[in-house]
Design a protein around this motif. Sequence first.
Motif, short mmCIF file in Angstrom:
data_model
loop_
_atom_site.label_atom_id
_atom_site.label_comp_id
_atom_site.label_asym_id
_atom_site.label_seq_id
_atom_site.Cartn_x
_atom_site.Cartn_y
_atom_site.Cartn_z
N ALA A 157 -4.98 34.24 72.32
CA ALA A 157 -6.04 33.60 73.10
C ALA A 157 -5.53 32.58 74.11
O ALA A 157 -6.26 32.22 75.05
CB ALA A 157 -7.01 32.90 72.13
N HIS A 158 -4.29 32.14 74.00
CA HIS A 158 -3.75 31.19 74.99
C HIS A 158 -3.71 31.82 76.38
O HIS A 158 -3.63 31.10 77.39
CB HIS A 158 -2.33 30.75 74.59
CG HIS A 158 -1.36 31.87 74.44
ND1 HIS A 158 -1.17 32.52 73.25
CD2 HIS A 158 -0.56 32.49 75.33
CE1 HIS A 158 -0.28 33.49 73.42
NE2 HIS A 158 0.10 33.48 74.67
N CYS A 159 -3.77 33.17 76.46
CA CYS A 159 -3.74 33.84 77.76
C CYS A 159 -4.97 33.54 78.60
O CYS A 159 -5.00 33.84 79.79
CB CYS A 159 -3.64 35.36 77.56
SG CYS A 159 -2.09 35.92 76.80
N VAL A 160 -6.02 32.96 78.01
CA VAL A 160 -7.24 32.66 78.75
C VAL A 160 -7.12 31.36 79.54
O VAL A 160 -7.92 31.09 80.44
CB VAL A 160 -8.45 32.58 77.80
CG1 VAL A 160 -8.51 31.24 77.07
CG2 VAL A 160 -9.76 32.85 78.55
N SER A 161 -6.11 30.56 79.24
CA SER A 161 -5.99 29.24 79.87
C SER A 161 -4.95 29.25 80.98
O SER A 161 -3.80 29.63 80.78
CB SER A 161 -5.60 28.18 78.83
OG SER A 161 -5.34 26.95 79.46
#
Length: 639
Positions: free
Chosen positions: A143-147
């Motif tokens: 989910a860090h790919c969304v930031s």
Amino acid sequence: METISSRIHQILKEYWGYRQFRPLQQEIIEHVLQGRDALALLPTGGGKSICFQVPSLAMRGVCLVISPLIALMKDQVENLRKRGIAAAAVYSGMSRQETELVLNGAVHGRYKFLYVSPERCRNEMFLAHLQRMQVCLLAVDEAHCVSQWGYDFRPPYLQIAELRPMLPGVPLLALTATATPDVVEDIQEKLRIRPKKVFQKSFKRDNLVYYVIEDEDKMGRLGRIIRKVGGCGIVYVRSRRKTAEVAQALQQMGFSATYYHAGLDHEERSERQQAWVEDRVQVMVATNAFGMGIDKPDVRFVVHLDLPDTLEAYFQEAGRAGRDEKRAFALLVYHASDRLKAEENFAKSYPEISFIQRVYEAAGNYCQIPVGSGEGAVFPFDLRDFCHTYDFPVVETASALSFLERAGYFRFSEPASESSKLRILADYTDVYRYQVEHPEAEALLQVLLRQYGGSLYSDYVPVSEKDLARRAGLSETQATRLLVQLHQVSIVDYRPLPQGVLLSWAMERRKSGGGILPPQVYDARKANARRKLDAVIGYATESSLCRSRYLLQYFGEDRSGNCGLCDVCLSKKHPCLTESDRRRLRQEIQALLEQKAMSLKELSACIPQEQEALLKQYWEELLAEELLVSDDGLLFRWK
């Protein structure tokens, strides 16, 4: 009456064979089963997958999993199927018929887990099927790919939130292994996690010992580390070329080593990965393309021979060591010249905005995209040919393209298909006639028909030119040439595996001029990258703060204590030699030096890492007692 706790424990035991959950897993699972959103922040090896797989098995419907890498999706689907759980994935490279078959299966409840890429969230066929699915959980992996403040931002992740109105009442579970406090906040905002809720396991790994070793002779030091630590391990380097060079050097030292990078074909990568997983190879030398989704618990060391790009990346890669909870080592071999290289790379990574604009316009011309069109178009892209065509410097151009990708204009990907594909277009009679008239193709066609049968006439099948050649008694070049000939006369439709990367246009081409990248966005990203680089350099050069504590503070854990085991902590201990230490070291040193003369460095390589400080202290005592003899002051023998 069966409780939620007993039900999820039953699922855990039935499918995974475990009796107990790891820390935080049960709390996350029960939270999700109550229909609530959450972000689960669990370090590498913390069991993230079970956090969405177990609750999904306890609910009615399909779990939709958003995952960034095709290889990762395939690996998880295969693992679920091995456990008797119905799972499938949809990714680019599949035929329309294959995709529709899987999506229909999900609509009709034939799958418990459906894995898709974030890019799929805008696909019309997918969205039409999604509205007919009974989705029980939306799981967002990595989910860090969304930031945009994270270390691996991917613009398509921003589209995930657009699915939420289509899935009313469906909980969302975001999962990642590494995120700083500002990224944790950003993930919750971008994915509309309401109310905000974070389950965060401490990043502390008590069994993992961190070292930074300053040494100009990196290969010599690497050899000593491997001999001293023992067991299997991973060595990370920055370039594909260097993976082969380091692996070869290790082989010459007598180690069993191989290398891995994204430029190898799928078959080579799989064979090398499997050899390492099965302990047929001790050391894997790799770029950061290696490691995602690999669950090998007994990795004893992870060595970085180059500075990592970020501490997030370093922590994730280092965390692949010691998942069996036994002592393992994460070592960074550093030299002052590494800092200069990092500063040079940083400067090249942030070319002027005007140059980024020129690269954007050149990319449109290279792909022959008219202004106002191109959205959804995909083209093979050769960076070196592109740079040669427009006389651009390679490194700066790659950085400009990365900026444009992060801004959402287009994206780059490896070819999604991992093999060539083929389908027979002619009918049975024409195929037979062609065999009679062209005997040189007969063996190849017979192999195809024996191996794939009638399915070749109805759909595309993955084929390996190497395997077909071997079965037909041909060279790979001969087999490929025959497949091309068959394609040219419409006997088959042959789609060879694309070489290089693919460029996908995410939006229509804009007019020439400014505004491609607002200065404030550029400046903010550059400042963020500067902070990340300073953190990496700070970690490598720190001499007073515990390594583990440095990392934990970077991830927002301010109350952690010293580990007592890293090189910084050991340097502060000023170890006091006991008599038992002296007896043990004397026996070990005497036994080694009676066999052959050795330097102190060579001797250090033969004893456990933790005893190195003791050895240096005792060495002075041995010299003072004149128990060592040396002819040149470098090599010593036992008197």
